[in-house]
Design a protein around this motif. Structure first.
Motif: not given
Ligand code: MG
Length: 162
Positions: A25, A42, A44-45, A100, A113, A116-117, A120, A134
């Motif tokens: 992320g 990455d 997640l992305t 996700t 998280s 990451m949020r 993103l 997430i």
């Protein structure tokens, strides 16, 4: 409204490799191994991009960013996500929400998280953080994820075509 809603899903797996950074992320996570891949890997992305592209019918990341193209070697996947977001905007799509699930035996990713949020969100036109889910799970030591060989992410996205 109903006719303007589109949902998409994305799934990705990358294997762990020594000597690589672990980026998830857009956030670097301190861990003994990173993920192997042509870009920053990455996972997640990548799954989020595929969910967005699937929902909008705009293809997949392999078509947009071929992994044999030298210009994407080591690239930040967050930059690629910004590109996908612009593409969606050009095609009059707005993101309602993304959800996700990160599948990994280790490390624990939930402490990262919020960070990451935020990263993103910034790549997605300041999408509100509460529209980005997430979650994380282990696979109870089963299979290649449970043996710590790889990390996988499943993503879903709901889009509105204006
Ligand atoms: Mg990938």
């Amino acid at each position: 409204m109903i006719n303007s809603l589109r949902c998409g899903t994305g799934f990705d797996v990358h294997r762990f490799e020594e000597g690589r950074k672990l980026v998830l992320g857009g956030v670097e996570i301190a861990w003994e191994k990173g993920l192997a891949g042509h870009s920053d890997a990455d996972v997640l992305t990548h799954a989020i991009m595929d969910a967005l592209l699937g929902g909008s019918g705009l293809g997949d990341i392999g078509q947009l960013f071929p992994d044999n193209d030298p210009q994407y070697r080591g690239i930040s996947s967050i930059l690629l996500l910004s590109h996908v977001y612009k593409l969606l905007t050009t095609h009059n799509y707005r993101i309602i929400n993304i959800d996700t699930t990160v599948m990994a035996q280790a490390p624990k990713v939930m402490p990262y998280s919020d960070k990451m949020r935020a990263v993103l969100s910034a790549a997605l036109g300041d999408l509100e953080a509460d529209r980005i889910g997430i979650k994380a799970t282990t696979t109870e030591k089963c299979g290649f994820i449970g043996r710590g060989e790889a990390m996988a992410v499943q993503a879903a996205a709901l889009l509105y075509k204006g």
